[in-house]
Motif scaffolding. Sequence first.
Motif, short mmCIF file in Angstrom:
data_model
loop_
_atom_site.label_atom_id
_atom_site.label_comp_id
_atom_site.label_asym_id
_atom_site.label_seq_id
_atom_site.Cartn_x
_atom_site.Cartn_y
_atom_site.Cartn_z
N TYR A 167 0.88 -1.13 0.27
CA TYR A 167 -0.14 -0.19 0.10
C TYR A 167 0.93 1.72 -0.16
CZ TYR A 167 -3.94 -2.93 1.25
OH TYR A 167 -5.31 -3.59 1.77
N GLU A 168 1.93 1.13 0.97
CA GLU A 168 2.68 2.07 0.84
C GLU A 168 3.68 2.59 -0.58
OE1 GLU A 168 4.60 3.08 4.86
OE2 GLU A 168 4.57 0.91 4.68
N GLU A 169 4.04 1.49 -1.55
CA GLU A 169 4.44 1.75 -2.70
C GLU A 169 4.06 2.25 -3.52
OE1 GLU A 169 5.94 -2.83 -2.69
OE2 GLU A 169 7.24 -2.67 -1.19
N ALA A 171 1.53 3.84 -3.40
CA ALA A 171 0.87 5.32 -2.67
C ALA A 171 2.42 6.35 -3.31
CB ALA A 171 0.81 5.54 -1.54
N ARG A 172 3.54 5.79 -3.10
CA ARG A 172 5.04 6.34 -3.21
C ARG A 172 4.96 6.67 -4.71
NH1 ARG A 172 7.20 3.61 1.46
NH2 ARG A 172 7.65 2.17 0.80
N ALA A 176 2.93 10.57 -3.85
CA ALA A 176 2.83 11.14 -2.75
C ALA A 176 3.67 10.89 -1.57
CB ALA A 176 2.02 9.61 -2.03
N PRO A 178 6.43 10.95 2.11
CA PRO A 178 5.72 9.78 2.85
C PRO A 178 5.29 10.58 3.79
CG PRO A 178 8.49 10.64 1.93
CD PRO A 178 7.32 11.49 1.75
N GLN A 180 2.36 12.01 2.93
CA GLN A 180 0.67 11.90 2.57
C GLN A 180 1.05 10.40 2.77
OE1 GLN A 180 2.26 14.28 -1.37
NE2 GLN A 180 0.33 15.69 -0.51
N THR A 181 1.56 9.45 2.34
CA THR A 181 1.89 8.48 2.70
C THR A 181 1.32 8.04 4.40
OG1 THR A 181 3.90 7.52 0.98
CG2 THR A 181 2.72 5.89 2.77
N VAL A 185 -2.46 7.00 3.86
CA VAL A 185 -2.38 5.42 2.98
C VAL A 185 -2.52 4.82 4.81
CG1 VAL A 185 -1.32 3.73 1.98
CG2 VAL A 185 -1.66 5.47 1.43
#
Length: 279
Positions: A167-169, A171-172, A176, A178, A180-181, A185
């Motif tokens: 999910y973080e990957e 977003a990036r 996004a 860091p 915002q992630t 998220v």
Amino acid sequence: MEPRSRSFYALAAFFGLFVLFLYGPVITIGILSFQGPRGGLTFPMNGVSLHWFFDLFEEQAVGDIWGSFRRSFGLGLMVMVVTVVFSVMGGMAFRQKFRGSTFLFYMIIASLIIPSILVSLGVGLIFNILDLDVHWATSGFGAQLTWTLPFGLLIMFAVFNRFDRSYEEAARDLGASPWQTVRYVVLPIIAPMLIGVALFGFTLSYDEFARTLLTAGSYNTLPLEIFGMTTNVTSPVLYALGTLTTLFSFLIIGCFLSIVILLRRSQASKGSDAGKGMV
């Protein structure tokens, strides 16, 4: 339907006794709090009434019940907020190994096995050595954090160990930052667990006695006030207070559980809306 075995009934009876052992004292206090005006502290009951609940809201000859309640409630909120914030920060920090992380982890957990009264004594001595006022909002606050933070961190460690980094990957990949992630998220996903950490922080602080005993200063929190009343109050008003504080604890738990349910329904509805949009 197959008949149940004898072991099932034996285990059910054992579980029933276990529940009775847990809640028997609470039920006993609840029953005795409804005694009549001439009621005592033991069975048999002398009448049934709400007299002692009304008496609880009148001025007491001994103690400051509602002042101690406000202090415990305020202290619980303070501990809850700090526990949630630092637990999330600590959980995210421990997602990657860093020098001294193992030692720091065991130092955090060690506060759970140190006798609570020693923690209270140590915090009180530190404040005296530094010539600082021993007060429920300062030294008491710090002593209770040594109790709530380890629990919050352990919960966050379990949460982030199972957290899907994809999910973080994603977003990036979408640009996004860091922050915002984390904000859009990570935090929405772990929000129900944060409610659990908040509940732990508040309830553990609200009824904590030992770690507050030598750090509260001149003003008692509710557990200390109740302990003091056991040596001075000889009427069922003490039982009425115990019944109301128990109901208040259940009310707090119910509110937190309701928030969790609402968050999960909101997340489910957003997920279904997103799926319809893709279709």
